[in-house]
Each structure stands twice: as structure tokens, then as C-alpha cells.
Design an enzyme around this catalytic site. Structure first.
Site, PDB file in Angstrom:
ATOM      1  CG  HIS A 299      11.981  89.466  71.143  1.00  0.00           C
ATOM      2  ND1 HIS A 299      11.958  90.315  70.067  1.00  0.00           N
ATOM      3  CD2 HIS A 299      13.072  88.657  70.956  1.00  0.00           C
ATOM      4  CE1 HIS A 299      12.980  90.040  69.250  1.00  0.00           C
ATOM      5  NE2 HIS A 299      13.674  89.049  69.763  1.00  0.00           N
TER       6      HIS A 299
ATOM      7  CG  HIS B  78      12.564  85.471  66.778  1.00  0.00           C
ATOM      8  ND1 HIS B  78      13.695  84.905  66.216  1.00  0.00           N
ATOM      9  CD2 HIS B  78      13.003  86.453  67.601  1.00  0.00           C
ATOM     10  CE1 HIS B  78      14.757  85.529  66.703  1.00  0.00           C
ATOM     11  NE2 HIS B  78      14.364  86.480  67.540  1.00  0.00           N
TER      12      HIS B  78
ATOM     13  CD  GLU C 267      13.933  88.779  64.567  1.00  0.00           C
ATOM     14  OE1 GLU C 267      13.480  89.250  65.609  1.00  0.00           O
ATOM     15  OE2 GLU C 267      15.149  88.512  64.432  1.00  0.00           O
TER      16      GLU C 267
HETATM   17  C1  BGC Z   1      17.397  90.006  68.544  1.00  0.00           C
HETATM   18  C2  BGC Z   1      18.644  89.354  69.088  1.00  0.00           C
HETATM   19  C3  BGC Z   1      18.244  88.277  70.062  1.00  0.00           C
HETATM   20  C4  BGC Z   1      17.363  87.298  69.315  1.00  0.00           C
HETATM   21  C5  BGC Z   1      16.873  86.172  70.178  1.00  0.00           C
HETATM   22  C6  BGC Z   1      16.614  88.967  67.830  1.00  0.00           C
HETATM   23  O1  BGC Z   1      15.441  89.522  67.321  1.00  0.00           O
HETATM   24  O2  BGC Z   1      17.688  91.111  67.721  1.00  0.00           O
HETATM   25  O3  BGC Z   1      19.481  90.300  69.711  1.00  0.00           O
HETATM   26  O4  BGC Z   1      19.352  87.647  70.594  1.00  0.00           O
HETATM   27  O5  BGC Z   1      16.259  87.967  68.762  1.00  0.00           O
HETATM   28  O6  BGC Z   1      16.216  86.645  71.280  1.00  0.00           O
END
Ligand code: BGC
Length: 348
Positions: free
Chosen positions: A106, A179, A313
Site C-alpha cells: 500500500h 480501503h 478495493e
Molecule cells: C491486503 C491485505 C492487508 C490489508 C490491510 C489488503 O488490501 O490485501 O493483505 O492485510 O489490505 O493492510
């Protein structure tokens, strides 16, 4: 319709953070923070007229600053993972921020979710808030100075529409998303197991044990990943299917059928009649069923459990630079990155 700005505290360097409450006057309102572009609350009026907050969140800036779980945040430059934080672009090798094991997640150590965004309220028939930042050349290791503008709008048709725009002065990679952790029965209502989900996708990408796509693109047919017909999210969430067992639920990328702006998914809570439809022009979408929510106190003093929310997402495939058969997240110098995702609410 209305837009109400209130103070939401200060960063450690004194920079002020604000909250904007957008109300479309038709049963939909959203509270958005200038910190991380976070959607803190999203209120939908259910079939009994009850205002229901359908996203998980926290109450204070201090709680958000702990930065656990990216709740409601605007993610960039690169949503999801980049293996070992490395990719090659135009013959150059780039290393970007490593923040999960030996991978980048991210956007790296200080992603867009941790920035204080500048704002412009848009005086239109629909309440709208424009957020912008400039991400410096080399920030978190990514090439190019990136000018980013993200606009949140509450439409008359009860959608939260997010438009992502960016321009870079060098070739780079960009993959932004939001998110939000949705629970259509209300953020404090327990697991999402009984909520019904449908995804317009016949193919998903399986992961290795670091949640990194292996490169395969597999048919959903006959697997827990088959959401082509609506089914309760919990139906197969505890299945012993290897890809589910490995992650304690869903944490996978789905290739969305078709191209252009189209419907990607729909979710429904049968009890309160709230349906959320997702539209996007992105090629793919991560379904994450909050399999490991960080400890801590959330909104209203709640302690959320695993599977208390689902994230949809919209994105390029994770680690897309490593697989030439995945759609490319490269943004060429001076070209415009321009994607829109809409979460549309229907109550009946
Ligand atoms: C990811 C997860 C992660 C979560 C929180 C999601 O987009 O695919 O693996 O734990 O975000 O960070």
C-alpha cells in the site's frame, strides 16, 4: 445538500487536520478526513429510516495515527503489494519502501494514507470535496513528481463517487484505491458472514504464502471464489480450500469482467435492505474480508472482530510490474491517470 468543515486535531508538527461532512440531502452522508483522505463514517438510511454507518473506523486522529489496517484510507502510490519492493521500468531498477516482511504494501512506509491532503470544496449540485497532494520525485522510491487529485462526490443517486487523477513528470507506476471496510448492517454489528456478495468476475489470482500473486489467473468455477451468482460472504469463508485456509478468509484479487466503466460487484444486507453496488473502470478488485484486524479501540469504543467487514478495493493486479500478462500500472510522463470508482446505495 451541505458540506460542514470541523477541526479534527493536529499532526505532531502542528499541521491542522479537518473533517468534512458531506450530505446529499437524500439519505447519504460521509465524513472525510484530510488526513489520509479517510472515509471515517458513511451513513446510509436503511428501509426503516435508520441512519446506518456502514464503514469501520476510529474516533480520533490519535487512533488513526497508529495507522493500523488502513481503515477507510486513500491508498497510493501503489495499492497492495510489490514483491521485495522492486520493479523495473524503462531499463532502470527501482526499490520502493518495504513495510511488510520483505515486501512493499500500500505505497510503502509513508503512503498516501498518511498524508495531510489539501482540500477544495466544490460548489455544485452534488456535494463534492477535492483532495490534492504533490508526491515528490523519489518519494518512497517511486520515480517522478506526481500531482494527485482525488475527488469525493455524493451523487443525487446516493453514490459515493471517487475520482482519482494523477500526472507525473517521469514515467512511473500508479495504482490508487480506497480501503474502506464495509459492513452494511452497521460498523458495530458483528460479522459480515450473512451479507450477500456478487462479483462480476470469472477469474482470480491465487497467492503465495506472502499474499503475493503467483502469476496464475485461475477460473473461479467450482471454488469458494465463485461469486458470479450472489452468495453469503460467510458461505465458504471457513472452507479448507487451500487459498482460503492460508489467509483465514478472502484476501484475493479478482479480474473484473469487461472493460471501461462497469459494474464490478454488489453486496446486500437482507435485514435492513441496504444494497451497495460497485462500479469502476479499473481492471481488478481485491476482496479482503478483514481476516486480521489490528487490536485497538474503534469507533464508539467497539472492538471489531475478524470478518467484521469486507473491502472491495478496485485496483490494478497486485505486483503487476512482475507479470507482463497483467494489465500494466505504468503511467507515462505527462499522461493522465484518471479512474473512477463508485459505491452506489440502493435501499429496498
Ligand atoms: C491486503 C491485505 C492487508 C490489508 C490491510 C489488503 O488490501 O490485501 O493483505 O492485510 O489490505 O493492510
Amino acid at each position: 445538500m451541505s458540506i460542514t468543515k470541523t477541526s479534527f486535531g493536529e499532526m505532531s508538527d502542528g499541521e491542522k487536520v479537518y473533517s468534512y461532512l458531506l450530505d446529499n440531502g437524500n439519505g447519504l452522508s460521509a465524513e472525510i478526513l484530510t488526513y489520509g483522505g479517510i472515509i471515517k463514517n458513511l451513513y446510509v438510511t436503511d428501509k426503516k429510516g435508520k441512519k446506518t454507518d456502514v464503514v469501520l473506523g476510529r474516533d480520533t486522529l490519535e487512533d488513526y495515527l497508529k495507522n493500523d489496517g488502513y481503515l477507510g484510507a486513500l491508498i497510493g502510490r501503489h495499492a497492495n503489494r510489490i514483491a521485495r519492493g522492486q520493479f523495473e521500468l524503462g531499463g532502470e531498477k527501482y526499490s520502493v519502501g518495504i513495510n511488510e516482511g520483505h515486501n512493499s504494501l500500500h505505497g510503502g512506509n509513508v503512503g498516501f494514507d498518511q498524508k495531510v491532503w489539501s482540500t477544495k470544496e466544490k460548489d455544485a449540485a452534488e456535494p463534492s470535496l477535492e483532495l490534492s497532494i504533490v508526491s515528490k520525485d523519489g518519494e518512497e522510491g517511486f520515480p517522478g513528481k506526481l500531482d494527485v487529485t482525488v475527488t469525493y462526490t455524493l451523487t443525487k443517486e446516493n453514490a459515493l463517487k471517487i475520482n482519482y487523477k494523477a500526472v507525473s513528470d517521469k514515467d512511473t507506476v500508479v495504482n490508487m484505491t480506497n480501503h474502506s471496510y464495509f459492513n452494511l448492517a452497521g460498523h458495530a454489528s458483528g460479522t459480515i458472514d450473512n451479507q450477500i456478495l456478487q462479483i462480476n468476475s470469472g477469474f482470480y489470482t491465487p497467492n503465495d504464502n506472502e499474499c503475493m500473486p503467483t502469476g496464475e489467473v485461475l477460473s473461479v468455477m467450482g471454488t469458494p471464489f465463485d461469486f458470479r451468482a450472489p452468495k453469503p460472504i460467510g458461505q465458504d469463508i471457513n472452507s479448507d480450500f487451500e487459498q482460503i485456509e492460508m489467509f483465514g478468509g478472502y484476501d484475493h484479487n479478482f479480474a473484473i469482467a469487461g472493460r471501461g466503466y462497469r459494474k464490478a460487484a454488489a453486496a446486500k444486507c437482507l435485514e435492513n435492505g441496504i444494497t451497495m453496488e460497485v462500479y469502476t473502470d479499473k481492471p481488478a478488485m481485491q476482496l479482503y474480508t478483514s481476516n486480521a484486524l489490528p487490536e485497538g479501540i474503534y469507533k464508539g469504543g467497539e472492538r471489531y472482530n475478524i470478518h467484521q467487514a469486507f473491502c472491495l478495493e478496485t485496483q490494478y493486479f497486485p505486483n503487476a510490474m512482475a507479470h507482463s500478462h497483467y494489465p500494466s500500472p505504468i503511467l507515462k510522463k505527462d499522461e493522465e491517470y484518471n479512474f473512477t470508482t463508485e459505491y452506489r446505495f440502493i435501499v429496498k
